[in-house]
Motif scaffolding. Structure first.
Motif, mmCIF file in Angstrom:
data_model
loop_
_atom_site.group_PDB
_atom_site.id
_atom_site.type_symbol
_atom_site.label_atom_id
_atom_site.label_comp_id
_atom_site.label_asym_id
_atom_site.label_seq_id
_atom_site.Cartn_x
_atom_site.Cartn_y
_atom_site.Cartn_z
ATOM 1 N N VAL A 90 -6.016 4.825 -11.028
ATOM 2 C CA VAL A 90 -7.129 3.984 -10.601
ATOM 3 C C VAL A 90 -8.204 4.865 -9.952
ATOM 4 C CG1 VAL A 90 -7.799 1.945 -9.293
ATOM 5 C CG2 VAL A 90 -5.471 2.114 -10.225
ATOM 6 N N HIS A 91 -9.411 4.789 -10.496
ATOM 7 C CA HIS A 91 -10.535 5.621 -10.046
ATOM 8 C C HIS A 91 -11.331 4.935 -8.945
ATOM 9 C CE1 HIS A 91 -10.840 8.589 -13.533
ATOM 10 N NE2 HIS A 91 -9.760 7.874 -13.779
ATOM 11 N N PHE A 92 -11.799 5.745 -7.990
ATOM 12 C CA PHE A 92 -12.665 5.268 -6.924
ATOM 13 C C PHE A 92 -13.919 6.117 -6.899
ATOM 14 C CE2 PHE A 92 -8.424 3.876 -6.078
ATOM 15 C CZ PHE A 92 -8.637 2.521 -5.879
ATOM 16 N N GLY A 93 -14.629 6.075 -8.019
ATOM 17 C CA GLY A 93 -15.817 6.884 -8.231
ATOM 18 C C GLY A 93 -16.995 6.516 -7.363
ATOM 19 N N GLY A 94 -16.901 5.410 -6.662
ATOM 20 C CA GLY A 94 -17.974 5.036 -5.747
ATOM 21 C C GLY A 94 -17.815 5.680 -4.383
ATOM 22 N N GLY A 95 -16.736 6.457 -4.209
ATOM 23 C CA GLY A 95 -16.482 7.100 -2.924
ATOM 24 C C GLY A 95 -15.676 6.231 -1.972
ATOM 25 N N GLN A 96 -15.036 5.184 -2.497
ATOM 26 C CA GLN A 96 -14.258 4.290 -1.642
ATOM 27 C C GLN A 96 -13.086 5.033 -0.987
ATOM 28 O OE1 GLN A 96 -15.022 3.950 -4.912
ATOM 29 N NE2 GLN A 96 -14.979 1.818 -5.550
ATOM 30 N N THR A 97 -12.721 4.565 0.209
ATOM 31 C CA THR A 97 -11.613 5.175 0.941
ATOM 32 C C THR A 97 -10.486 4.180 1.229
ATOM 33 O OG1 THR A 97 -12.738 4.775 3.036
ATOM 34 C CG2 THR A 97 -13.079 6.941 1.992
ATOM 35 N N GLU A 98 -10.555 3.025 0.607
ATOM 36 C CA GLU A 98 -9.439 2.077 0.651
ATOM 37 C C GLU A 98 -9.589 1.085 -0.488
ATOM 38 O OE1 GLU A 98 -9.643 -1.681 3.541
ATOM 39 O OE2 GLU A 98 -9.854 0.191 4.634
ATOM 40 N N THR A 99 -8.471 0.445 -0.797
ATOM 41 C CA THR A 99 -8.467 -0.537 -1.874
ATOM 42 C C THR A 99 -7.375 -1.564 -1.619
ATOM 43 O OG1 THR A 99 -8.480 -0.845 -4.278
ATOM 44 C CG2 THR A 99 -6.836 0.687 -3.389
ATOM 45 N N THR A 100 -7.412 -2.633 -2.371
ATOM 46 C CA THR A 100 -6.349 -3.625 -2.374
ATOM 47 C C THR A 100 -5.879 -3.752 -3.814
ATOM 48 O OG1 THR A 100 -7.386 -4.795 -0.533
ATOM 49 C CG2 THR A 100 -5.762 -6.014 -1.814
ATOM 50 N N VAL A 101 -4.555 -3.589 -4.016
ATOM 51 C CA VAL A 101 -3.995 -3.646 -5.364
ATOM 52 C C VAL A 101 -2.911 -4.719 -5.438
ATOM 53 C CG1 VAL A 101 -4.516 -1.264 -5.999
ATOM 54 C CG2 VAL A 101 -2.361 -1.779 -4.879
ATOM 55 N N GLU A 102 -2.875 -5.395 -6.582
ATOM 56 C CA GLU A 102 -1.819 -6.366 -6.866
ATOM 57 C C GLU A 102 -0.635 -5.618 -7.460
ATOM 58 O OE1 GLU A 102 -1.693 -9.711 -6.423
ATOM 59 O OE2 GLU A 102 -3.745 -9.966 -5.704
ATOM 60 N N LEU A 103 0.530 -5.756 -6.840
ATOM 61 C CA LEU A 103 1.734 -5.124 -7.355
ATOM 62 C C LEU A 103 2.843 -6.165 -7.450
ATOM 63 C CD1 LEU A 103 1.744 -1.823 -5.246
ATOM 64 C CD2 LEU A 103 1.133 -2.064 -7.664
ATOM 65 N N GLU A 104 3.622 -6.083 -8.519
ATOM 66 C CA GLU A 104 4.760 -6.984 -8.704
ATOM 67 C C GLU A 104 5.812 -6.702 -7.637
ATOM 68 O OE1 GLU A 104 5.097 -9.429 -11.038
ATOM 69 O OE2 GLU A 104 3.028 -8.987 -11.632
ATOM 70 N N PRO A 105 6.641 -7.700 -7.299
ATOM 71 C CA PRO A 105 7.734 -7.442 -6.360
ATOM 72 C C PRO A 105 8.638 -6.323 -6.880
ATOM 73 C CG PRO A 105 7.450 -9.801 -6.688
ATOM 74 C CD PRO A 105 6.578 -9.108 -7.701
ATOM 75 N N GLY A 106 9.128 -5.506 -5.960
ATOM 76 C CA GLY A 106 10.022 -4.414 -6.318
ATOM 77 C C GLY A 106 9.567 -3.098 -5.726
ATOM 78 N N GLU A 107 10.188 -2.019 -6.211
ATOM 79 C CA GLU A 107 9.904 -0.666 -5.737
ATOM 80 C C GLU A 107 8.688 -0.093 -6.465
ATOM 81 O OE1 GLU A 107 11.788 0.984 -3.340
ATOM 82 O OE2 GLU A 107 12.833 -0.922 -3.085
#
Length: 137
Positions: A90-107
């Protein structure tokens, strides 16, 4: 004359601090979540960077780069090519320093890789430690 001397002294001090900051070995790291933490989705991931500045993709400036979040990768991408762009890179080409990601339950594993203005890893790659998290249901 005194003001000029103060200005010169201030400039020298600022230049020294800037050089010292850039002289340290670049380091990228995940501020949160912590390794081993159990979290709920969506997961907020905060990025840390020392020894480099953050600049958006497309802006060529020495001593800078931008973040790429690597999700659930078994091995790092090629270090001599642009970092792929997909659900695991996942790219953060705008210079972002945080994000929120959807992840399925699990490891899951998370890792950061800094890229240059063209999304390529630096000659000396700047890669974080890989952390493991658990997403609860």
């Amino acid at each position: 004359m005194q003001l000029t001397l103060r200005a010169v002294t201030g400039f020298i001090l600022l230049a020294s601090l800037t050089l010292a900051a850039h002289a340290q070995e670049p380091e990228v790291y995940i501020i949160s979540p912590a390794h081993g933490e159990t979290v709920t989705s969506p997961v907020t991931v905060k990025f840390g960077l020392k020894g480099l500045g953050v600049a958006p993709a497309g802006i060529e400036r020495d001593g800078t780069g931008h973040h790429h979040l690597l999700i659930d990768l078994d091995k790092l991408p090629a270090m001599d090519k642009p970092i792929p762009a997909d659900d695991q890179h996942v790219h953060f080409g705008g210079g972002q320093t945080e994000t929120t990601v959807e992840l399925e339950p699990g490891e899951h594993t998370l890792q950061l890789l800094v890229g240059d203005h063209l999304h390529r890893p630096h000659d000396e790659p700047v890669v974080s430690e890989k952390i493991a998290i658990t997403v609860s249901e």
